[in-house]
Write a protein that holds these residues in place. Structure first.
Motif, short mmCIF file in Angstrom:
data_model
loop_
_atom_site.label_atom_id
_atom_site.label_comp_id
_atom_site.label_asym_id
_atom_site.label_seq_id
_atom_site.Cartn_x
_atom_site.Cartn_y
_atom_site.Cartn_z
N THR A 5 0.86 -1.18 0.00
CA THR A 5 0.00 0.00 0.00
C THR A 5 0.90 1.23 0.00
OG1 THR A 5 -1.72 -1.16 1.25
CG2 THR A 5 -1.82 1.25 1.19
N PRO A 6 1.06 1.89 -1.13
CA PRO A 6 1.97 3.04 -1.21
C PRO A 6 1.58 4.15 -0.23
CG PRO A 6 1.30 2.31 -3.39
CD PRO A 6 0.43 1.58 -2.43
N LEU A 7 2.60 4.82 0.29
CA LEU A 7 2.38 5.98 1.15
C LEU A 7 2.26 7.22 0.26
CD1 LEU A 7 2.21 7.28 3.93
CD2 LEU A 7 4.72 7.35 3.99
N VAL A 8 1.14 7.91 0.38
CA VAL A 8 0.82 9.03 -0.50
C VAL A 8 0.78 10.32 0.31
CG1 VAL A 8 -0.87 9.99 -2.13
CG2 VAL A 8 -0.57 7.49 -1.96
N TRP A 9 1.50 11.32 -0.17
CA TRP A 9 1.42 12.67 0.39
C TRP A 9 0.74 13.59 -0.63
CZ3 TRP A 9 6.63 14.43 3.04
CH2 TRP A 9 6.84 13.65 4.19
N VAL A 10 -0.17 14.39 -0.15
CA VAL A 10 -0.79 15.45 -0.94
C VAL A 10 -0.30 16.78 -0.41
CG1 VAL A 10 -2.95 16.63 -1.51
CG2 VAL A 10 -2.85 14.14 -1.58
N LEU A 11 0.36 17.57 -1.24
CA LEU A 11 0.83 18.89 -0.84
C LEU A 11 -0.30 19.89 -1.09
CD1 LEU A 11 4.48 18.95 -2.23
CD2 LEU A 11 3.60 17.94 -0.11
N LYS A 12 -0.86 20.38 0.00
CA LYS A 12 -2.01 21.27 -0.11
C LYS A 12 -1.64 22.56 -0.82
CE LYS A 12 -5.88 23.01 2.64
NZ LYS A 12 -6.45 23.09 4.00
N SER A 13 -2.52 23.01 -1.69
CA SER A 13 -2.31 24.24 -2.45
C SER A 13 -2.92 25.43 -1.71
CB SER A 13 -2.93 24.11 -3.84
OG SER A 13 -2.93 25.34 -4.53
N GLN A 14 -2.60 26.62 -2.16
CA GLN A 14 -3.22 27.83 -1.61
C GLN A 14 -4.53 28.14 -2.30
OE1 GLN A 14 -0.63 27.69 -3.58
NE2 GLN A 14 -0.39 29.51 -4.88
N ARG A 15 -4.91 27.33 -3.30
CA ARG A 15 -6.15 27.57 -4.05
C ARG A 15 -7.15 26.44 -3.78
NH1 ARG A 15 -2.10 28.25 -8.05
NH2 ARG A 15 -1.67 30.45 -8.52
N ALA A 16 -8.39 26.82 -3.45
CA ALA A 16 -9.41 25.84 -3.10
C ALA A 16 -9.71 24.89 -4.26
CB ALA A 16 -10.69 26.55 -2.66
N GLY A 17 -9.78 25.43 -5.48
CA GLY A 17 -10.10 24.58 -6.63
C GLY A 17 -9.05 23.49 -6.86
N GLU A 18 -7.79 23.83 -6.68
CA GLU A 18 -6.73 22.83 -6.83
C GLU A 18 -6.80 21.79 -5.73
OE1 GLU A 18 -3.34 25.51 -9.15
OE2 GLU A 18 -3.28 25.36 -6.96
N ASN A 19 -7.15 22.21 -4.52
CA ASN A 19 -7.26 21.24 -3.42
C ASN A 19 -8.40 20.25 -3.66
OD1 ASN A 19 -5.10 22.22 -1.89
ND2 ASN A 19 -6.37 23.80 -0.95
N THR A 20 -9.48 20.72 -4.28
CA THR A 20 -10.57 19.82 -4.63
C THR A 20 -10.07 18.72 -5.56
OG1 THR A 20 -12.24 21.55 -4.38
CG2 THR A 20 -12.82 19.66 -5.76
N GLN A 21 -9.30 19.10 -6.57
CA GLN A 21 -8.77 18.11 -7.51
C GLN A 21 -7.77 17.17 -6.84
OE1 GLN A 21 -7.91 19.43 -11.63
NE2 GLN A 21 -8.21 21.50 -10.83
N LEU A 22 -6.89 17.73 -6.00
CA LEU A 22 -5.89 16.92 -5.32
C LEU A 22 -6.55 15.85 -4.46
CD1 LEU A 22 -3.46 19.77 -4.20
CD2 LEU A 22 -2.91 17.96 -5.82
N ASN A 23 -7.54 16.25 -3.67
CA ASN A 23 -8.21 15.31 -2.78
C ASN A 23 -9.05 14.30 -3.56
OD1 ASN A 23 -7.29 16.26 -0.22
ND2 ASN A 23 -8.63 18.04 -0.45
N ALA A 24 -9.67 14.74 -4.65
CA ALA A 24 -10.48 13.83 -5.46
C ALA A 24 -9.61 12.72 -6.03
CB ALA A 24 -11.18 14.59 -6.57
N LEU A 25 -8.44 13.09 -6.56
CA LEU A 25 -7.55 12.10 -7.15
C LEU A 25 -6.95 11.18 -6.09
CD1 LEU A 25 -6.01 10.87 -9.50
CD2 LEU A 25 -4.34 12.72 -9.30
N ALA A 26 -6.46 11.75 -5.01
CA ALA A 26 -5.86 10.94 -3.95
C ALA A 26 -6.87 9.97 -3.35
CB ALA A 26 -5.28 11.84 -2.87
#
Length: 391
Positions: A5-26
């Protein structure tokens, strides 16, 4: 060797729209993930960095072992950070970047983009049709739809949702655009004996919201973004039989098209500054803005002219071309321009962008991919049974 099970880090962005995409994909990867809140140092020239943590407060950002197998990021500010993690982890780390990176494409294992960024065709570049989003929460959607269905019951059906954005790059929501939108939306609702469900957004200029709220003559409900009332955005999408979206907002267009309902794109421009014109900049374009006369010349027109010149002569990394997304949605028969006839008897399929992106990442880490997404149940639709009204 990547763990089971790979360890995944999501680097949070300063933009809400980008964070939506990051969390959706992760979330769609199914491996779990850790979100790293990056604390930036103000005024630091991050675009000059290559692989570095100098632009952030390391202690507050919470970087420590064990290091990840996969880093998912967006925003130019996070590029030096993700590259530093890979260089110092002491093991293979895959880097996935969403959007358009500032650095050379070669520094990333996978870049997940959309057409407006105009990235070149590369083995490590995957271009989705639209931005990725979380599926709508089924329970919350059911409650919202019921609440707003009762609240709007006095309005004649069918409902037409009208989602309103704002200024964007070479396009301005000027007085003529506002007047055209009101006229065309009124005409559409009256032609079917229905009502408009109107919602503005965070980018909608105040004068646009004010005009819409006072000049629509068709039966309607008007929601101004930011008021204390509950946001009816997703309920409007669910209750409407068709949807009108201003062409400046790619996110709202993608969410509208995800409903699989007829979607109509409102063109903020006209004639030589139309969203449908093929030229970035022309003599006719300049004449259009100057022809308004200095008494009516808005500062936004100057911004439009500068942006159009940048699209014409400047590096592609400095601008976006929204017309490419419009063209893709129309070519896929998901949307038409407001005023055009919608495609008859057209079977539209849910977006499969998230599931296809997931498979790209799983192949990077030598993990089993999802079943053939062209024939299996889509993993990435915004829709749930409650949201669509289906079983």
């Amino acid at each position: 060797q990547v763990s089971e099970t790979p360890l995944v880090w999501v680097l949070k962005s300063q933009r809400a729209g980008e964070n939506t995409q990051l969390n959706a994909l992760a979330s769609a990867l199914g491996w779990g993930y850790q979100v790293k809140q990056i604390h930036y140092r103000p005024g630091f020239p991050y675009f000059l960095l290559s692989s570095s943590l100098r632009g952030i407060d390391v202690e507050q950002s919470g970087f420590s072992e064990p290091w990840p197998d996969l880093v998912i990021s967006a925003s130019a500010k996070n590029e030096p950070v993700s590259r530093w993690i890979r260089d110092h982890a002491g093991k293979p780390v895959r880097l996935v970047h969403l959007g358009r990176p500032w650095a050379s494409l070669k520094h990333f294992d996978l870049i997940v983009s959309t057409p407006q960024y105009r990235l070149p065709d590369r083995d490590n570049v995957y271009t989705n049709t639209v931005p990725m989003h979380f599926p709508v929460d089924s329970d919350k959607a059911s409650k919202d739809i019921h609440h707003w269905g009762v609240r709007l019951n006095h309005l004649p059906k069918p409902y037409i949702a009208l989602m309103v954005g704002g200024n964007s790059g070479p396009y301005t929501f000027d007085q003529r655009a506002i007047q055209r939108l009101v006229q065309e939306a009124d005409q559409m609702a009256k032609s079917v004996g229905g009502s408009l469900l109107v919602s503005t957004s965070a980018r909608t200029p105040q004068q646009v919201a004010n005009y819409l709220g006072t000049h629509l003559s068709a039966p309607h409900y008007f929601h101004r973004w930011g008021v204390a009332d509950a946001n009816p955005y997703y309920a409007f999408l669910a209750l409407a039989e068709s949807i009108v979206v201003t062409g400046d907002s790619i996110s709202m267009l993608s969410e509208a098209c995800a409903t699989l309902k007829p979607v109509y794109i409102f063109d903020l421009g006209e004639r030589s500054v139309s969203m449908r014109t093929q030229q970035y900049f022309s003599k006719e374009c300049l004449q259009y803005y100057l022809g308004q006369g200095f008494a009516h010349f808005e500062l936004d027109y100057l911004r439009n002219i500068i942006y159009r010149l940048a699209m014409w002569k400047g590096p592609k990394r400095l601008t976006r071309d929204l017309r490419l997304v419009h063209a893709a949605l129309i070519a896929q028969k998901r949307a038409v321009w407001l005023g055009d006839e919608f495609f008859e008897n057209q079977q539209r399929q849910p977006f499969q962008d998230v599931s296809r992106t997931v498979n790209h990442i799983k192949r990077l880490l030598n993990k089993p991919v999802l079943p053939d997404v062209s024939t299996s149940t889509p993993q990435d639709s915004l829709l749930t049974p409650a949201f669509t009204g289906s079983e």
